[in-house]
Write an enzyme that holds these catalytic residues in place. Structure first.
Site, PDB file in Angstrom:
ATOM      1  N   ASP A 222      -6.072  39.738  -0.994  1.00 20.76           N
ATOM      2  CA  ASP A 222      -6.051  41.130  -0.986  1.00 20.76           C
ATOM      3  C   ASP A 222      -7.286  41.206  -0.432  1.00 20.76           C
ATOM      4  OD1 ASP A 222      -5.544  43.852  -2.148  1.00 20.76           O
ATOM      5  OD2 ASP A 222      -7.278  43.426  -3.097  1.00 20.76           O
ATOM      6  N   GLU A 287      -4.601  39.456   3.934  1.00 18.81           N
ATOM      7  CA  GLU A 287      -4.494  40.663   3.614  1.00 18.81           C
ATOM      8  C   GLU A 287      -5.505  41.700   4.563  1.00 18.81           C
ATOM      9  OE1 GLU A 287      -3.232  44.616   1.385  1.00 18.81           O
ATOM     10  OE2 GLU A 287      -5.687  43.857   0.930  1.00 18.81           O
TER      11      GLU A 287
END
Ligand SMILES: *[C@@H]1O[C@H](CO)[C@@H](O)[C@H](O)[C@H]1NC(C)=O
Ligand SMILES: *[C@@H]1O[C@H](CO)[C@@H](O)[C@H](O)[C@H]1NC(C)=O
Ligand SMILES: *[C@@H]1O[C@H](CO)[C@@H](O)[C@H](O)[C@H]1NC(C)=O
Ligand SMILES: *[C@@H]1O[C@H](CO)[C@@H](O)[C@H](O)[C@H]1NC(C)=O
Ligand SMILES: *[C@@H]1O[C@H](CO)[C@@H](O)[C@H](O)[C@H]1NC(C)=O
Ligand SMILES: *[C@@H]1O[C@H](CO)[C@@H](O)[C@H](O)[C@H]1NC(C)=O
Ligand SMILES: *[C@@H]1O[C@H](CO)[C@@H](O)[C@H](O)[C@H]1NC(C)=O
Ligand SMILES: *[C@@H]1O[C@H](CO)[C@@H](O)[C@H](O)[C@H]1NC(C)=O
Ligand SMILES: *[C@@H]1O[C@H](CO)[C@@H](O)[C@H](O)[C@H]1NC(C)=O
Ligand SMILES: *[C@@H]1O[C@H](CO)[C@@H](O)[C@H](O)[C@H]1NC(C)=O
Ligand SMILES: CC(=O)N[C@H]1CO[C@H](CO)[C@@H](O)[C@@H]1O
Ligand SMILES: [Ca+2]
Ligand SMILES: [Ca+2]
Length: 573
Positions: A222, A287
């Site tokens: 993330d 990401e």
């Protein structure tokens, strides 16, 4: 006239690269994102959970996706619904237990599905014991977070610099007990971890090992771009005339908080660590929201060990105003910039942080994006609900729970809240769409569930579900492997993508960007056979598979999207 056509098609038909052979399972596959709160509730509390996911893995196996990644399931105060983690190595009781996780992995393996977990390395919850010890300056935890003294300006204490949080306002919060500011790129309940601490680095590697020991096949990392900040902590330059409030994240150029050199090395250190783990090679997906604007930065993650630096082109760069040429330029740009080597392209259709594809491109064009992800080489990434064309759910201010929506207030929440794309999966037409036995769910079920649901779509031959299934079958077949990829403009309004292995083996995607019908000579423009068969068409287009078409005079209805092939339909059945 012919001269004109030839010239344009030469300019338009840049032949773009073809991928080298790799043996990894993720080559030419679809990966499916599960938002666990909204997938399936097994115990009637209105919130999705691990046993719910396990009970529905057959659905993923039937779709034939190769893997699924699950948004965070770890212990969390749920200020940001799991992205604020208080224990990286334990399951939150809302989702179940480590035993439930074991059962989930076992079921997944039995169905030949790979399991990918969300790894949120940038920050922890402020309720994490590490943060509590860090406040008290207990070694080595004192250095686990990014702490700085304030600046005294005219006798008044100010944050150390002008950095702004993604969720608005200063990225620094004062801690009275430690008498220092701590950094947080998101809410103040998500203090940033400090990767300049060797002990913290070790802890996070142990987290990866903890999960690979439990059968996990890889991680989605993330918000990786924010891992490191410039150690000099300089002010970031203000972008003039944005028209945004001065506390908005997008008023600064994030040159000191994003894509710092050490961030790439951190990814590489995880790659190396995972490569020492037993079993098959683990997948790393990163990401980074830089999109096409910072393509160089995104591409660099490949060379530092990311297998899938998410390509958010369909989310951040293209929308319902984009034309065929915009799609061509974006697709070519991504493919042409992949570094030399054994790297795979990837195409993210949707995720939990944005409006659903049905809103971004319109309901009529929802299947088109999955079609693009399917026909282009590499990995397609879809989000739960894409396979049935789920739509955003309008929620009132008092129903809004996403912190990004709440911080924006009763008017602006409509533009920032991520709740509309997170409402429960619509399995069937029973109570709460079959998501939960309770009629009270954490986010309201979309009222369209009575007609828009998986069961209904399975029972008919033409639905988003049957189309998605055929698209996944196309990608996972070996029919397009070793094919070249050509992205071609067939005039101004039609985009063509040709996957060609030889004269006798090709798949062609055609998309009409007009909402009105158009007739094209695809045969001349694309150098394809005159008679071809429909492999699949979008729900809007509705041409049965196997229908023969004459490509020299091809009528595409408004917003049409079809994949045609030179294989006989019987062969593909
Ligand atoms: C996380 O939870 C596990 C199981 O309850 C516990 O053993 C471990 O100490 C916890 N980790 C931290 C850092 O608190
Ligand atoms: C980051 O690395 C690049 C090349 O590896 C180098 O040119 C650049 O100066 C580095 N930047 C900083 C701030 O160290
Ligand atoms: C594009 O989408 C926006 C918002 O989803 C909508 O307001 C607009 O009408 C759409 N435009 C077209 C051309 O479809
Ligand atoms: C929430 O708002 C809706 C519509 O604005 C209203 O009907 C409902 O009564 C409100 N519910 C609560 C709990 O305030
Ligand atoms: C929800 O369930 C409760 C309890 O079973 C029931 O009393 C109520 O009528 C239901 N509400 C709706 C809107 O179905
Ligand atoms: C609910 O779905 C079932 C099975 O798909 C169907 O037979 C039934 O007619 C549906 N009921 C309603 C009210 O739509
Ligand atoms: C399912 O995917 C695998 C590869 O992951 C492929 O070998 C197989 O042919 C696919 N099955 C179907 C029915 O498409
Ligand atoms: C693709 O090309 C590689 C290398 O030339 C070859 O080994 C492989 O068999 C080919 N695969 C298919 C499905 O054509
Ligand atoms: C594909 O088209 C060519 C040219 O029209 C034809 O000769 C060939 O038989 C076709 N191949 C298949 C597999 O249908
Ligand atoms: C395809 O359409 C063209 C143009 O109308 C026509 O000349 C040709 O005969 C057709 N081909 C076949 C095989 O029907
Ligand atoms: C890009 C991004 O912001 N991803 C996640 C990073 O972490 C925040 C805070 O936990 C999440 O809300 C985002 O979804
Ligand atoms: Ca539950
Ligand atoms: Ca950071």
């Amino acid at each position: 006239m012919l001269g004109y056509v030839t010239l344009i098609s030469l300019i338009a038909s840049g032949i773009v690269g073809h991928s080298a052979a790799t043996q990894e399972w993720w080559k030419d596959s679809f990966i499916y994102q599960i938002y666990p709160r909204s997938f399936k509730d097994s115990n009637g509390d209105g919130i999705g959970d691990l046993n719910g996911i396990t009970s529905k893995l057959d659905h993923l196996a039937q779709l034939n996706v190769s893997a699924f990644w699950i948004s965070p399931i770890f212990v969390s105060p749920m200020v940001d619904f799991g992205y604020d983690i208080a224990n990286f190595t334990n399951i939150d009781p809302i989702f179940g237990s480590l035993t439930d996780f074991e059962l989930l992995v076992k079921k997944a393996k039995s169905l030949n599905l790979k399991v990918i977990l969300d790894f949120v390395p940038n920050h922890s919850s402020d309720k994490h014991p590490w943060f509590e010890k860090s406040i008290k300056r207990i070694k080595p935890y004192d250095n686990y977070y990014v702490w700085k003294d304030g600046k005294i300006v005219n006798g008044v204490r100010q944050p150390p610099n002008n950095w702004i949080s993604v969720f608005r306002n200063s990225a620094w919060t004062w801690n009275e007990q430690r008498k220092q500011y701590y950094l947080h790129h998101f809410t103040s309940a998500q203090p940033d971890l400090n990767y300049r601490s060797a002990e913290l680095n070790e802890e996070m590697k142990n987290v990866l090992t903890f999960w690979t020991n439990r059968g996990v096949d890889g991680f989605r990392i993330d918000a990786i771009i924010l891992a490191f900040e410039d150690s000099r902590f300089p002010d970031e330059p203000v972008i003039p005339n944005t028209g945004l409030p001065s506390n908005d994240y997008n008023t600064l150029r994030h040159i000191y908080t994003q894509h710092q050199n050490e961030t790439y090395q951190l990814v590489q250190s995880w790659r190396k660590h995972l490569d020492t783990q037993p079993g098959s090679k683990k997948i790393l997906m990163t990401e980074s929201y830089s999109g096409l604007k910072e393509l160089t930065e995104s591409m660099k993650y490949y060379q530092y060990g990311s297998d899938v630096p998410f390509n958010f082109m369909l989310i951040t760069d293209l929308n319902n105003h984009s034309k065929a040429i915009d799609f061509k330029r974006s697709i070519d740009k991504w493919i042409n910039n992949i570094p030399k080597g054994d790297y795979q392209a990837n195409w993210v259709v949707d995720n939990h942080d944005n409006r659903r594809v049905t809103s971004r491109f319109g309901v009529k064009r929802a299947d088109q994006m999955t079609m693009i992800a399917a026909i282009l080489p590499g990995i397609g990434v879809i989000y739960n609900g894409n396979e049935i064309g789920m739509e955003d759910t309008w929620l009132s201010w008092n129903e809004t729970v996403d912190p990004v929506g709440c911080v924006a207030g009763p008017i602006d929440y409509q533009f920032t809240s991520r709740d509309p794309a997170r409402t429960p999966f619509q399995w069937d037409n029973s109570t709460s769409a079959g998501f939960s036995t309770s009629n009270k769910t954490w986010l309201r079920v979309n009222p369209n569930y009575r007609t828009l649901n998986l069961a209904a779509q399975k029972s008919v031959s033409f639905s988003h579900y049957t189309i998605t299934k055929k698209l996944i079958a196309l990608k996972t077949s070996n029919l397009m492997i070793n094919s070249t990829t050509e992205v071609i403009l067939v005039g101004e309004n039609v985009l063509g993508i040709v996957r060609r292995k030889s004269k006798n083996s090709l798949f062609v995607l055609l998309i009409n960007f007009l909402d009105t019908p158009i007739t094209i000579d695809a045969m001349s423009w694309m150098n394809i056979p005159e008679i071809m068969s429909v492999y699949v068409s979008s729900l809007e287009t509705k041409i049965p598979a196997g229908t023969k078409v004459n490509t020299s005079k091809l009528l595409l209805s408004g917003a049409a999207s079809i994949i045609i092939t030179n294989y006989s339909y019987n062969y593909l059945q």
